[in-house]
Scaffold this motif. Structure first.
Motif, PDB file in Angstrom:
ATOM      1  N   TRP A  53       5.996  -4.594  -6.228  1.00  0.00           N
ATOM      2  CA  TRP A  53       4.846  -5.149  -5.512  1.00  0.00           C
ATOM      3  C   TRP A  53       4.314  -6.432  -6.146  1.00  0.00           C
ATOM      4  CZ3 TRP A  53       0.403  -5.232  -8.513  1.00  0.00           C
ATOM      5  CH2 TRP A  53       0.360  -4.339  -9.593  1.00  0.00           C
ATOM      6  N   ARG A  54       4.615  -6.672  -7.443  1.00  0.00           N
ATOM      7  CA  ARG A  54       4.140  -7.915  -8.056  1.00  0.00           C
ATOM      8  C   ARG A  54       4.896  -9.132  -7.510  1.00  0.00           C
ATOM      9  NH1 ARG A  54       0.621  -6.837 -12.153  1.00  0.00           N
ATOM     10  NH2 ARG A  54       0.849  -4.826 -13.246  1.00  0.00           N
ATOM     11  N   ILE A  55       6.187  -8.990  -7.255  1.00  0.00           N
ATOM     12  CA  ILE A  55       6.974 -10.131  -6.766  1.00  0.00           C
ATOM     13  C   ILE A  55       6.455 -10.622  -5.418  1.00  0.00           C
ATOM     14  CG2 ILE A  55       9.251 -10.846  -5.935  1.00  0.00           C
ATOM     15  CD1 ILE A  55      10.478  -9.109  -8.143  1.00  0.00           C
ATOM     16  N   PRO A  56       6.301  -9.751  -4.410  1.00  0.00           N
ATOM     17  CA  PRO A  56       5.786 -10.273  -3.129  1.00  0.00           C
ATOM     18  C   PRO A  56       4.364 -10.820  -3.227  1.00  0.00           C
ATOM     19  CG  PRO A  56       5.951  -7.865  -3.070  1.00  0.00           C
ATOM     20  CD  PRO A  56       6.669  -8.322  -4.300  1.00  0.00           C
ATOM     21  N   LEU A  57       3.524 -10.241  -4.082  1.00  0.00           N
ATOM     22  CA  LEU A  57       2.181 -10.795  -4.248  1.00  0.00           C
ATOM     23  C   LEU A  57       2.227 -12.167  -4.918  1.00  0.00           C
ATOM     24  CD1 LEU A  57       0.017  -7.702  -5.341  1.00  0.00           C
ATOM     25  CD2 LEU A  57       0.085  -8.832  -3.110  1.00  0.00           C
ATOM     26  N   ALA A  58       3.150 -12.351  -5.864  1.00  0.00           N
ATOM     27  CA  ALA A  58       3.254 -13.635  -6.571  1.00  0.00           C
ATOM     28  C   ALA A  58       3.767 -14.752  -5.670  1.00  0.00           C
ATOM     29  CB  ALA A  58       4.171 -13.485  -7.780  1.00  0.00           C
ATOM     30  N   LEU A  59       4.519 -14.405  -4.626  1.00  0.00           N
ATOM     31  CA  LEU A  59       5.044 -15.431  -3.717  1.00  0.00           C
ATOM     32  C   LEU A  59       3.945 -16.180  -2.990  1.00  0.00           C
ATOM     33  CD1 LEU A  59       8.169 -13.645  -2.188  1.00  0.00           C
ATOM     34  CD2 LEU A  59       8.128 -15.533  -3.825  1.00  0.00           C
ATOM     35  N   GLN A  60       2.717 -15.682  -3.061  1.00  0.00           N
ATOM     36  CA  GLN A  60       1.600 -16.389  -2.439  1.00  0.00           C
ATOM     37  C   GLN A  60       1.287 -17.701  -3.146  1.00  0.00           C
ATOM     38  OE1 GLN A  60      -1.633 -13.568  -0.718  1.00  0.00           O
ATOM     39  NE2 GLN A  60      -0.785 -12.486  -2.475  1.00  0.00           N
ATOM     40  N   PHE A  61       1.858 -17.925  -4.332  1.00  0.00           N
ATOM     41  CA  PHE A  61       1.716 -19.217  -4.987  1.00  0.00           C
ATOM     42  C   PHE A  61       2.327 -20.336  -4.140  1.00  0.00           C
ATOM     43  CE2 PHE A  61       1.258 -16.678  -8.908  1.00  0.00           C
ATOM     44  CZ  PHE A  61       0.199 -17.345  -9.498  1.00  0.00           C
ATOM     45  N   LEU A  68       0.800  -1.225   0.000  1.00  0.00           N
ATOM     46  CA  LEU A  68       0.000   0.000   0.000  1.00  0.00           C
ATOM     47  C   LEU A  68       0.832   1.274   0.000  1.00  0.00           C
ATOM     48  CD1 LEU A  68      -2.850  -1.011   2.488  1.00  0.00           C
ATOM     49  CD2 LEU A  68      -3.047  -0.698   0.011  1.00  0.00           C
ATOM     50  N   VAL A  69       2.082   1.202   0.494  1.00  0.00           N
ATOM     51  CA  VAL A  69       2.917   2.402   0.565  1.00  0.00           C
ATOM     52  C   VAL A  69       4.062   2.379  -0.444  1.00  0.00           C
ATOM     53  CG1 VAL A  69       2.346   2.816   2.993  1.00  0.00           C
ATOM     54  CG2 VAL A  69       4.341   1.409   2.426  1.00  0.00           C
ATOM     55  N   MET A  70       4.109   1.376  -1.335  1.00  0.00           N
ATOM     56  CA  MET A  70       5.160   1.331  -2.347  1.00  0.00           C
ATOM     57  C   MET A  70       4.945   2.443  -3.380  1.00  0.00           C
ATOM     58  SD  MET A  70       5.854  -2.718  -3.014  1.00  0.00           S
ATOM     59  CE  MET A  70       6.615  -3.742  -1.739  1.00  0.00           C
ATOM     60  N   LYS A  71       6.034   3.050  -3.822  1.00  0.00           N
ATOM     61  CA  LYS A  71       5.950   4.231  -4.688  1.00  0.00           C
ATOM     62  C   LYS A  71       5.263   3.919  -6.006  1.00  0.00           C
ATOM     63  CE  LYS A  71      10.030   6.468  -2.693  1.00  0.00           C
ATOM     64  NZ  LYS A  71      11.420   6.944  -2.938  1.00  0.00           N
ATOM     65  N   GLN A  83     -10.365  -9.729  16.497  1.00  0.00           N
ATOM     66  CA  GLN A  83     -10.207  -8.705  15.461  1.00  0.00           C
ATOM     67  C   GLN A  83     -10.284  -7.287  16.018  1.00  0.00           C
ATOM     68  OE1 GLN A  83      -9.227  -9.293  12.320  1.00  0.00           O
ATOM     69  NE2 GLN A  83      -9.033 -11.374  13.091  1.00  0.00           N
ATOM     70  N   TRP A  84     -11.238  -7.037  16.918  1.00  0.00           N
ATOM     71  CA  TRP A  84     -11.400  -5.675  17.437  1.00  0.00           C
ATOM     72  C   TRP A  84     -10.391  -5.339  18.525  1.00  0.00           C
ATOM     73  CZ3 TRP A  84     -13.914  -1.912  15.071  1.00  0.00           C
ATOM     74  CH2 TRP A  84     -14.800  -2.278  14.056  1.00  0.00           C
ATOM     75  N   SER A  85      -9.509  -6.290  18.827  1.00  0.00           N
ATOM     76  CA  SER A  85      -8.347  -5.929  19.654  1.00  0.00           C
ATOM     77  C   SER A  85      -7.440  -4.963  18.896  1.00  0.00           C
ATOM     78  CB  SER A  85      -7.553  -7.187  20.031  1.00  0.00           C
ATOM     79  OG  SER A  85      -6.901  -7.727  18.875  1.00  0.00           O
ATOM     80  N   GLY A  86      -7.528  -4.972  17.556  1.00  0.00           N
ATOM     81  CA  GLY A  86      -6.741  -4.056  16.737  1.00  0.00           C
ATOM     82  C   GLY A  86      -5.520  -4.666  16.094  1.00  0.00           C
ATOM     83  N   ILE A  87      -5.331  -5.980  16.245  1.00  0.00           N
ATOM     84  CA  ILE A  87      -4.099  -6.586  15.739  1.00  0.00           C
ATOM     85  C   ILE A  87      -3.991  -6.465  14.226  1.00  0.00           C
ATOM     86  CG2 ILE A  87      -5.165  -8.878  15.614  1.00  0.00           C
ATOM     87  CD1 ILE A  87      -1.460  -8.025  16.411  1.00  0.00           C
ATOM     88  N   ASN A  88      -5.085  -6.722  13.507  1.00  0.00           N
ATOM     89  CA  ASN A  88      -4.993  -6.664  12.050  1.00  0.00           C
ATOM     90  C   ASN A  88      -4.967  -5.245  11.528  1.00  0.00           C
ATOM     91  OD1 ASN A  88      -4.690  -9.365  11.485  1.00  0.00           O
ATOM     92  ND2 ASN A  88      -6.881  -9.761  11.393  1.00  0.00           N
ATOM     93  N   ALA A  89      -5.483  -4.301  12.297  1.00  0.00           N
ATOM     94  CA  ALA A  89      -5.300  -2.894  11.917  1.00  0.00           C
ATOM     95  C   ALA A  89      -3.817  -2.555  11.898  1.00  0.00           C
ATOM     96  CB  ALA A  89      -6.043  -1.986  12.894  1.00  0.00           C
ATOM     97  N   LEU A  90      -3.068  -3.082  12.884  1.00  0.00           N
ATOM     98  CA  LEU A  90      -1.620  -2.851  12.921  1.00  0.00           C
ATOM     99  C   LEU A  90      -0.911  -3.566  11.777  1.00  0.00           C
ATOM    100  CD1 LEU A  90      -0.925  -3.136  16.753  1.00  0.00           C
ATOM    101  CD2 LEU A  90      -0.661  -1.096  15.344  1.00  0.00           C
ATOM    102  N   LEU A  91      -1.378  -4.777  11.452  1.00  0.00           N
ATOM    103  CA  LEU A  91      -0.713  -5.548  10.397  1.00  0.00           C
ATOM    104  C   LEU A  91      -1.015  -4.974   9.017  1.00  0.00           C
ATOM    105  CD1 LEU A  91      -1.308  -9.184  11.730  1.00  0.00           C
ATOM    106  CD2 LEU A  91       0.755  -7.779  11.933  1.00  0.00           C
ATOM    107  N   TYR A  92      -2.275  -4.607   8.762  1.00  0.00           N
ATOM    108  CA  TYR A  92      -2.638  -4.079   7.451  1.00  0.00           C
ATOM    109  C   TYR A  92      -2.100  -2.666   7.227  1.00  0.00           C
ATOM    110  CZ  TYR A  92      -6.157  -7.829   7.282  1.00  0.00           C
ATOM    111  OH  TYR A  92      -6.788  -9.034   7.265  1.00  0.00           O
TER     112      TYR A  92
END
Length: 545
Positions: free
Chosen positions: A210-218, A80-83, A321-330
């Protein structure tokens, strides 16, 4: 050989097992309903995992489904923050939330679908069907990216339900918590792997960043596709399908017993008989009309016999979820910036540290979850998480307008974030996946776990969607909201969550005071008598004296 333990006996069994039988009267002439028992094939924690390396290895491989889930959580924070990504598709807070949250929406439907597939086609085949690829890596437009994330979410959601379900059903009672905690360890490892993959490729030319890290999900998807049929089938699923001989073979293999040893191991026979009783009881309760049973099975989760278990599964995922952990991760870089940490490199490094802290915190949970129990960890973790969030909100209130001259306050907020992450890692992180898989009886387990996982994804979707506009509106209010949720989680875990550590899946009814009323209790006792459980236990007690 036995020894007196309180009002009962601890009986040593072959291969290092222990059967503990508690009673208030002589065993020879007492009714079956007046005694209780528990058993363990060996020690808990790390010693138990090494003792049964085969079951541990199967659970580790099945937990790759969790790694897939965690990888997406970790990688999106960097993407999300990649140039190149930001310049190619400039988006506002709501668009950013939608792009993140659509995967969770797809995962919701994947989790619900997996509950039906697991009962119809088996746990292993459903895992094979759920293993998915990373279509989003080849997206040529924002709409394609969103569609790819939704498709990927179907697989992620299904695996987040199927992996812990399978792991619970192959685990022995004394190791179930530790093996189930491996799911959370895999998720957190995926978070760390995903974040740092994106960190290392952030300066790659063009869209490769950003395509390389997304592709590693294979990788995790391919691994599961190729290897899931090497796993042993769930013995509980085989009993459900009436394949008793295959079920005993699978159970013997998982408990490291040979075909010659299995008939003479009382714990193996006891666990096998428990599975048959559980299936027979649930078959009687659900009736004979298979189509009607399928139609009503989801509704049965909210019947009196199951509603307490159902809400435990739903609510632990809500608080997770509402502990906020995924807000920190995302949105780690956004949240870290909101507490005064400046500089792109420092912000990313601090955000990456969140996943590492969580990974390290899960390790003691794996080792001591069965020894310490669920409730103490939930209570302590939620209290520490609430304090951490409230302190951050106070710091933002006092110093948010001038972090530059109050750098120590900014780093205190970072310490609070890491403290929160560690508390989550030993409590709601792993236990959120343990409880739903162990509180439901066999015939309702896959759908119960599926509904609990759906709760995870509904709340995960909401967190992903609303966090960017919440941060933009009020960073202080965002942390206060998460702190309030953690405060509520403390009271919930204190007063409404039973302790389930060391309780076999087939004996969980006693924890909730169901099966349901005297009539169901009588039916279960008759089934236990018919299948020989009472005779087996009385014989062991008699021979041990």
């Amino acid at each position: 050989m036995s020894r007196r333990v309180g009002n009962g006996y601890a009986i040593k069994t072959p291969h290092g097992g222990t059967l503990t039988v508690c009673s208030s009267s002589p065993f020879a002439d007492e009714p079956a309903s007046t005694y209780t028992y528990s058993y363990a094939y060996g020690p808990t924690g790390l010693a138990g995992l090494f003792r049964n390396r085969y079951a541990a290895g199967c659970a580790i491989f099945a937990s790759i489904g969790g790694l897939s889930f965690g990888y997406d959580q970790g990688v999106i924070a960097n993407v999300l923050v990649m140039k190149d990504f930001a310049s190619r598709w400039p988006v506002g807070p709501w668009e950013k939330g939608t792009m993140t949250a659509v995967l969770e929406l797809g995962a919701l439907f994947g989790a619900l679908l997996a509950g039906v597939l697991a009962d119809k086609y088996s746990r292993r085949r459903s895992i094979f069907l759920a293993s998915r690829s990373g279509f989003q890596a080849g997206a040529q437009s924002l709409n394609q990216l969103i569609l790819g994330r939704a498709v990927g979410g179907l697989g992620v959601g299904a695996l987040s339900m199927l992996s812990p379900l399978y792991m619970a059903e192959i685990s022995s009672p004394e190791l179930r918590g530790s093996l189930m905690a491996l799911e959370q360890l895999a998720i957190v490892f995926g978070v760390v792997f995903g974040f740092w993959s994106g960190f290392l490729t952030r300066n790659a030319p063009g869209s490769a960043s950003w395509r390389i890290p997304l592709a590693l999900q294979f990788l995790p998807g391919i691994s599961l596709c190729l290897g899931c049929f090497l796993l042993p089938p769930s013995p509980r699923f085989l009993v459900l399908k009436g394949r008793l001989e295959d079920a005993m073979q699978s159970l013997s293999r998982l408990r490291l017993r040979t075909a010659a040893e299995a008939p003479h191991d009382p714990l193996l026979q006891l666990e096998f008989l428990e599975m048959q009783v559980d299936v027979a009881l649930e078959t009687q309760n659900s009736g004979t009309n298979e189509k009607e049973g399928l139609m009503n099975s989801w509704g049965k989760l909210f019947h009196r016999e199951y509603v307490d278990r159902t809400f435990i599964g739903i609510m632990i995922m809500f608080f997770q979820q509402w502990s906020g952990i995924n807000a920190l991760l995302y949105y780690g870089p956004m949240l870290v910036t909101s507490i005064g940490v400046e500089g792109d490199m420092v912000t990313l490094l601090v955000s990456g540290g969140i996943g590492i802290v969580q990974f390290l915190a899960v390790i003691p949970a794996i080792l001591y979850l069965d020894k310490l129990g669920r409730k103490p960890l939930l209570r302590g973790g939620s209290a520490l998480m609430a304090v951490s969030h409230i302190v951050i909100a106070i710091l933002i209130h006092h110093y948010g307008g001038n972090w530059t001259t109050h750098s120590s306050a900014a780093w205190l907020a970072v310490i609070c974030i890491y403290t929160f992450t560690a508390a989550y890692g030993v409590s709601f992180g792993p236990i959120g996946w343990v409880l739903p898989s162990e509180v439901f009886p066999l015939s309702m387990r896959s759908k119960g776990v599926s509904l609990a996982t759906a709760s995870n994804w509904i709340n995960n979707f909401l967190i992903g969607l609303v966090t960017p506009p919440l941060i933009q509106s009020s960073a202080r209010g965002t942390f206060f909201l998460f702190g309030t949720a953690c405060f509520a989680a403390y009271f919930w875990s204190t007063y409404l969550v039973p302790e389930t550590a060391g309780v076999s899946l087939e004996e969980m009814d006693a924890v909730f005071g169901t099966t349901a009323g005297k009539e169901d209790g009588r039916v279960k006792a008759e089934l236990e008598q018919d299948f020989g459980i009472h005779d087996l236990i009385r014989g062991l007690v008699g021979r041990s004296h």
